[in-house]
Structure formats: structure tokens, C-alpha cells
Design a protein around this motif. Structure first.
Motif, short mmCIF file in Angstrom:
data_model
loop_
_atom_site.label_atom_id
_atom_site.label_comp_id
_atom_site.label_asym_id
_atom_site.label_seq_id
_atom_site.Cartn_x
_atom_site.Cartn_y
_atom_site.Cartn_z
N LEU A 191 0.84 -1.20 0.00
CA LEU A 191 0.00 0.00 0.00
C LEU A 191 0.87 1.25 0.00
CD1 LEU A 191 -2.58 -1.07 2.75
CD2 LEU A 191 -2.96 -1.03 0.27
N PRO A 192 0.41 2.30 -0.66
CA PRO A 192 1.19 3.54 -0.66
C PRO A 192 1.04 4.31 0.65
CG PRO A 192 -0.84 3.86 -1.91
CD PRO A 192 -0.78 2.41 -1.50
N ASN A 193 2.14 4.90 1.09
CA ASN A 193 2.08 5.76 2.27
C ASN A 193 1.76 7.19 1.84
OD1 ASN A 193 4.47 6.95 1.36
ND2 ASN A 193 5.71 6.24 3.07
N GLN A 194 1.83 8.09 2.79
CA GLN A 194 1.48 9.49 2.54
C GLN A 194 2.37 10.17 1.51
OE1 GLN A 194 2.59 8.26 5.46
NE2 GLN A 194 4.51 9.34 5.85
N ASP A 195 3.53 9.59 1.24
CA ASP A 195 4.45 10.14 0.24
C ASP A 195 4.37 9.40 -1.09
OD1 ASP A 195 5.50 12.09 2.04
OD2 ASP A 195 6.72 10.51 2.96
N GLY A 196 3.47 8.42 -1.19
CA GLY A 196 3.33 7.64 -2.41
C GLY A 196 4.26 6.46 -2.49
N LYS A 197 5.09 6.24 -1.47
CA LYS A 197 6.02 5.11 -1.44
C LYS A 197 5.24 3.85 -1.07
CE LYS A 197 10.00 3.23 0.95
NZ LYS A 197 10.02 2.64 2.26
N ILE A 198 5.47 2.77 -1.81
CA ILE A 198 4.79 1.51 -1.53
C ILE A 198 5.44 0.85 -0.31
CG2 ILE A 198 4.19 -0.79 -2.40
CD1 ILE A 198 2.68 1.52 -3.75
N VAL A 199 4.60 0.49 0.65
CA VAL A 199 5.04 -0.17 1.87
C VAL A 199 4.45 -1.58 1.85
CG1 VAL A 199 4.92 -0.13 4.40
CG2 VAL A 199 5.13 2.02 3.11
N ASN A 200 5.31 -2.57 2.08
CA ASN A 200 4.93 -3.98 2.05
C ASN A 200 5.06 -4.61 3.42
OD1 ASN A 200 4.83 -4.65 -1.02
ND2 ASN A 200 6.74 -3.49 -0.74
N LEU A 201 4.29 -5.64 3.67
CA LEU A 201 4.45 -6.40 4.91
C LEU A 201 5.89 -6.91 5.03
CD1 LEU A 201 3.26 -7.69 7.47
CD2 LEU A 201 2.62 -9.66 6.05
N ALA A 202 6.47 -7.34 3.93
CA ALA A 202 7.83 -7.89 3.96
C ALA A 202 8.86 -6.87 4.44
CB ALA A 202 8.21 -8.40 2.56
N ASP A 203 8.55 -5.59 4.34
CA ASP A 203 9.47 -4.55 4.81
C ASP A 203 9.72 -4.65 6.32
OD1 ASP A 203 9.44 -3.50 2.22
OD2 ASP A 203 7.98 -1.94 2.71
N PHE A 204 8.83 -5.34 7.03
CA PHE A 204 8.89 -5.40 8.48
C PHE A 204 9.36 -6.76 8.99
CE2 PHE A 204 5.64 -2.38 7.15
CZ PHE A 204 6.17 -1.22 7.69
N ALA A 205 9.86 -7.61 8.11
CA ALA A 205 10.35 -8.93 8.52
C ALA A 205 11.40 -8.76 9.61
CB ALA A 205 10.93 -9.67 7.32
N GLY A 206 11.27 -9.56 10.66
CA GLY A 206 12.22 -9.51 11.77
C GLY A 206 11.87 -8.47 12.83
N LYS A 207 10.79 -7.74 12.62
CA LYS A 207 10.36 -6.73 13.59
C LYS A 207 8.92 -7.00 13.99
CE LYS A 207 13.25 -2.99 11.94
NZ LYS A 207 13.38 -1.56 11.89
N TRP A 208 8.57 -6.51 15.14
CA TRP A 208 7.17 -6.50 15.55
C TRP A 208 6.50 -5.35 14.80
CZ3 TRP A 208 4.72 -9.81 19.01
CH2 TRP A 208 5.55 -10.75 19.62
N LEU A 209 5.23 -5.50 14.53
CA LEU A 209 4.52 -4.50 13.75
C LEU A 209 3.13 -4.27 14.33
CD1 LEU A 209 4.21 -2.71 11.17
CD2 LEU A 209 3.38 -4.78 10.01
N VAL A 210 2.78 -3.00 14.47
CA VAL A 210 1.41 -2.61 14.80
C VAL A 210 0.80 -2.04 13.54
CG1 VAL A 210 -0.06 -1.00 16.09
CG2 VAL A 210 1.90 -2.11 17.22
N VAL A 211 -0.31 -2.64 13.12
CA VAL A 211 -1.09 -2.11 12.00
C VAL A 211 -2.40 -1.63 12.61
CG1 VAL A 211 -2.15 -2.58 9.76
CG2 VAL A 211 -0.05 -3.80 10.42
N TYR A 212 -2.54 -0.32 12.67
CA TYR A 212 -3.78 0.20 13.27
C TYR A 212 -4.66 0.82 12.19
CZ TYR A 212 -2.42 5.21 13.54
OH TYR A 212 -2.08 6.52 13.26
N PHE A 213 -5.89 0.39 12.19
CA PHE A 213 -6.88 0.90 11.25
C PHE A 213 -7.69 1.97 11.97
CE2 PHE A 213 -5.78 -3.20 9.65
CZ PHE A 213 -5.87 -3.10 8.27
N TYR A 214 -7.90 3.06 11.26
CA TYR A 214 -8.65 4.17 11.85
C TYR A 214 -9.66 4.66 10.83
CZ TYR A 214 -5.52 7.21 9.17
OH TYR A 214 -4.82 7.82 8.15
#
Length: 155
Positions: A14-37
């Protein structure tokens, strides 16, 4: 159908506020909070974004990343981030792919339907570890941080 604890979190791009595509794989090895608002530039969503921004260094120190997701578009996210100085990524899910993949429900407020305020905790292997539904925005980021630290100790 909604995702359950222990399952792999749905892959996303999904694109972020700057248009950069962010993938789940970008967070491999880290904990991640995905908050929907529900919606950019509304009272509760502003409180939540400010809270996560204020706590960002504490999250990073604990190897936890945070992303917010709503159906608002990139331009809306960019304006929201700029207006309040958010330093967290807000992802745009205008076609509801991730929203539908996690089975997010809707709530009605003043006759308008919004996606419910829900947070998902994903472990470093990409598995869903915890779901927080119908979140109250004030202080939620601190509760999440402490709970994830407890999960980290147990793993």
C-alpha cells in the motif's frame, strides 16, 4: 471472513502518505502494529496519530514499527501528516484490499459508516499475535507498547 490469532497477517503493498509503496515484507524480523482508523483529520484519529508519533522512539527502541491504515487517499494522508507533524506512515487502502483481508467491520457514526478502529499486532515472523477492537484512541499506544513488550519476553 476475519483473520485469527496465529494466522499469517495478510501480505500487503500500500502507498504511504508520500506515495512510497510499503509492504508487509518490509517489516520482517520486527514487531509490527497495523492500526486501522476511520478517517483522516477527525478528533479520535488525530489523538491516535499524535500518540503514536509521540511514542515512536519508544516503539523503535523495542524493535516495533507502527503503520496506520485508512481508506483515505494519499493526498488526504499527506495533509493529515503535515498538519499534525506525524512521523509514522499512514497507508492508503482506497480499494479496501487489506481492510477486507483482515475482515474489518464497520461502525456507524452520525449516519455515516466508517471502518472500525482496530489494531493488529504482528510478530517478527509475520503472524498475528493480538487484536484490539473498538479501540479508544486516548492512551492506546501506551497500552499496545506495554503489551507487546510482554509478548516479546514470552517469545
Amino acid at each position: 471472513m476475519s483473520i485469527e490469532i496465529g494466522q499469517s497477517f495478510p501480505a500487503f503493498a500500500l502507498p504511504n502518505q508520500d506515495g512510497k509503496i510499503v509492504n508487509l515484507a518490509d517489516f520482517a524480523g520486527k514487531w509490527l502494529v497495523v492500526y486501522f482508523y476511520p478517517k483522516d483529520d477527525t478528533a479520535g484519529c488525530t489523538i491516535q496519530g499524535k500518540g503514536f508519533t509521540a511514542s515512536k522512539q519508544d516503539y523503535e527502541a523495542a524493535n516495533i514499527e507502527v503503520v496506520g491504515v485508512s481508506q483515505d487517499d494519499i493526498d488526504s494522508h499527506k495533509g493529515f501528516c503535515n498538519k499534525f507533524g506525524f512521523t509514522i506512515d499512514l497507508l492508503s487502502d482506497t480499494d479496501h484490499k487489506l481492510i477486507n483481508a483482515v475482515g474489518l467491520g464497520q461502525v456507524e457514526y452520525s449516519g455515516v459508516k466508517y471502518w472500525s478502529r482496530t489494531s493488529y499486532v504482528v510478530d517478527p515472523e509475520g503472524n498475528l499475535r493480538k487484536i484490539y477492537e473498538n479501540v479508544k484512541p486516548q492512551g492506546h499506544e501506551l497500552e499496545l507498547l506495554e503489551n507487546i513488550k510482554q509478548l516479546q519476553v514470552l517469545t
